[in-house]
Design an enzyme around this catalytic site. Structure first.
Site, PDB file in Angstrom:
ATOM      1  CB  VAL A   1      -0.790   0.214   1.233  1.00 15.26           C
ATOM      2  CG1 VAL A   1      -1.825   1.378   0.997  1.00 15.26           C
ATOM      3  CG2 VAL A   1      -1.757  -1.191   1.188  1.00 15.26           C
TER       4      VAL A   1
ATOM      5  N   GLY B   1      -2.696  12.519   2.954  1.00 15.05           N
ATOM      6  CA  GLY B   1      -3.392  13.255   3.749  1.00 15.05           C
ATOM      7  C   GLY B   1      -4.650  13.712   3.158  1.00 15.05           C
TER       8      GLY B   1
ATOM      9  N   GLY C   1      -7.031  11.413   2.042  1.00 13.97           N
ATOM     10  CA  GLY C   1      -8.056  10.258   2.070  1.00 13.97           C
ATOM     11  C   GLY C   1      -8.017   9.425   1.154  1.00 13.97           C
ATOM     12  CG  LEU C   2      -6.128  10.249  -2.818  1.00 12.93           C
ATOM     13  CD1 LEU C   2      -4.934  10.404  -3.645  1.00 12.93           C
ATOM     14  CD2 LEU C   2      -7.185  10.056  -3.425  1.00 12.93           C
ATOM     15  N   GLY C   3      -5.609   6.955   0.578  1.00 18.14           N
ATOM     16  CA  GLY C   3      -5.320   5.664   1.109  1.00 18.14           C
ATOM     17  C   GLY C   3      -6.620   5.196   1.836  1.00 18.14           C
TER      18      GLY C   3
ATOM     19  CB  SER D   1       6.686   1.848  13.022  1.00 21.16           C
ATOM     20  OG  SER D   1       7.534   2.416  12.155  1.00 21.16           O
TER      21      SER D   1
ATOM     22  CE1 TYR E   1      -3.346   0.040   6.181  1.00 24.96           C
ATOM     23  CE2 TYR E   1      -1.364  -0.050   6.966  1.00 24.96           C
ATOM     24  CZ  TYR E   1      -1.882  -0.047   5.878  1.00 24.96           C
ATOM     25  OH  TYR E   1      -1.191   0.122   4.519  1.00 24.96           O
TER      26      TYR E   1
END
Length: 431
Positions: A368, A376, A378-380, A405, A411
């Site tokens: 990912v 920052g 929101g795409l992830g 980390s 997540y």
């Protein structure tokens, strides 16, 4: 005889330099095999030239032929032990072979010879992280940050800051509070040379703290904010930012504890992902890019040029992989999702993730990545929810991933939880 021997040596030297010049031309043209061949001939004609061995090593690096590159740079170092660039490249070779002690020794010598080159400090810090020598790694990475020419806008800054966050994360296990206390004491101790970078430049400390907070590398951010507060006790902004971050960390830890308790009490309900109520989200609409000059589009076509993925990985500070192996990995993946910035002059890969799965019971999310300048936004989050929705359609509910980390908090916010039994991933690498 003596004259004949001298003339022969001169002739061989001249031919060696001609081969080396041709090798340089091949390097400029990015014809790596031809460059390697030319520099090999130069080395055969004049094996005592450190310059020939050094550039042979550089050409071999371009082909990921790390073992041969290490041999070339080792010889270059033996012939000219005061050339920092050969030591640095030797460190790179050892690092790619995962020989971390050798890499650390080579990078350390490069730092001694050229103390202002940030990549040598960075390489040393990375090697020390793998050796779990956290304090030394943090000192090296802080020095790398100090040596950066134009922070914090550069990709170099992003790479160094991310690795620094990982070092603080490692140092903070199993708890960040004792580490924070240790570092705050050391920061105000004039005899502690490792943290002199921060004492002499408090603004760098605060800048790093803000950067790590923005990347969700919370332990490192809290520690650096606490140090900045010690160095600037009258700055109310630092105090406020630190208190906000500590409160966020405590809320997150309480939430994770609650989730683990629920898992223990109701193991039959346990899932790696806690779905939201309602229907699955529709495909995400196009979004404007940060530069307001393109659109964001999601795609599930696995036929992606590996060069686009490698470019993205370089941007996020990941090690490259051989193109042919990456192509095979794409072909064998269960699911691939890519995010593109589409502009009038073409498109650019700005996000990526893939899934490997047995197609029935289990799936693992890998690789990912979101390009730093697009983080920052929101795409992830949309990318991960899209992946999980697709897996849900295949009735695959047992989803795992390995979180770096700096991404653990991210997540957690999506519903992933650390294994309740404390089981850690184990890996075997071919020696």
């Amino acid at each position: 005889m003596e004259n004949g021997g001298w003339l022969e040596k001169t002739d061989r030297s001249q031919r060696a330099w001609q081969e080396a010049k041709q090798g340089q031309i091949h390097l400029q043209r990015r014809d790596w095999p031809a460059a390697i061949a030319s520099f090999r001939r130069a080395v055969e004609l004049d094996p005592e030239s450190s310059w020939f061995h050094h550039h042979l090593g550089e050409a071999l690096c371009q082909q990921d032929r790390w073992e041969e590159a290490v041999v070339a740079f080792t010889r270059a170092v033996a012939l000219n032990p005061d050339f920092s660039w050969s030591h640095y490249n030797l460190g790179r070779g050892w690092a790619n072979l995962k020989r971390w002690r050798n890499a650390a020794a080579a990078y350390r010598r490069a730092v001694e010879l050229e103390p202002n080159f940030h990549w040598s400090h960075y390489g040393l810090g990375e090697a020390l992280i793998h050796l779990r020598r956290w304090d030394e790694a943090i000192a090296a990475l802080l020095k790398a940050a100090e040596c950066l020419p134009t922070p914090p806008e550069t990709d170099d800054w992003t790479t160094v800051a991310r690795r620094l966050g990982e070092a603080f994360q490692g140092r903070s296990s199993p708890g960040w509070e004792p580490t924070c206390e240790d570092y705050c004491r050391a920061a105000t101790d004039s005899n502690c040379s490792e943290l002199s970078v921060l004492r002499e430049n408090p603004e760098l400390c605060r800048q790093l703290a803000r950067d790590l907070a923005g990347r969700r590398q919370i332990p490192g951010a809290i520690i650096l904010y606490a140090i900045a507060q010690k160095l600037r006790p009258d700055d109310p902004d630092i105090t406020r930012e630190l208190e906000t971050l500590v409160e966020k960390k405590k809320r997150l830890e309480a939430d994770v504890t609650r989730r683990h308790r629920e898992i223990r009490e109701h193991p039959e309900r346990w899932s790696h992902f806690e779905a939201t109520d309602g229907d699955p989200p529709p495909p995400p609409p196009p979004e404007r890019s940060p530069r307001n000059s393109g659109q964001i589009q999601f795609d599930d076509d696995r036929h992606i040029d590996p060069r686009d993925i490698l470019d993205l990985w370089r941007a996020v500070g990941w090690r490259p992989q051989p193109r042919d192996r990456l192509q095979k990995a794409l072909e064998n993946s269960f699911l691939v999702i890519s995010v593109w910035e589409v502009r009038s002059d073409g498109k650019r890969l700005v996000g990526f993730a893939r899934v490997i799965s047995d197609g029935a019971l289990y799936a693992t999310i890998w690789d990912v990545a979101i390009r730093p300048e697009f983080q920052g936004r929101g795409l992830g989050r949309v990318l991960l929810r899209h992946l999980i929705d697709r897996l849900g359609r295949e009735n695959i509910a047992d989803i795992t991933l390995f979180a770096g980390s700096g991404a653990v908090d991210f997540y957690h916010s999506l519903g992933f939880v650390a294994d309740p039994n404390g089981i850690k991933g184990m890996f075997w690498f071919c020696p």
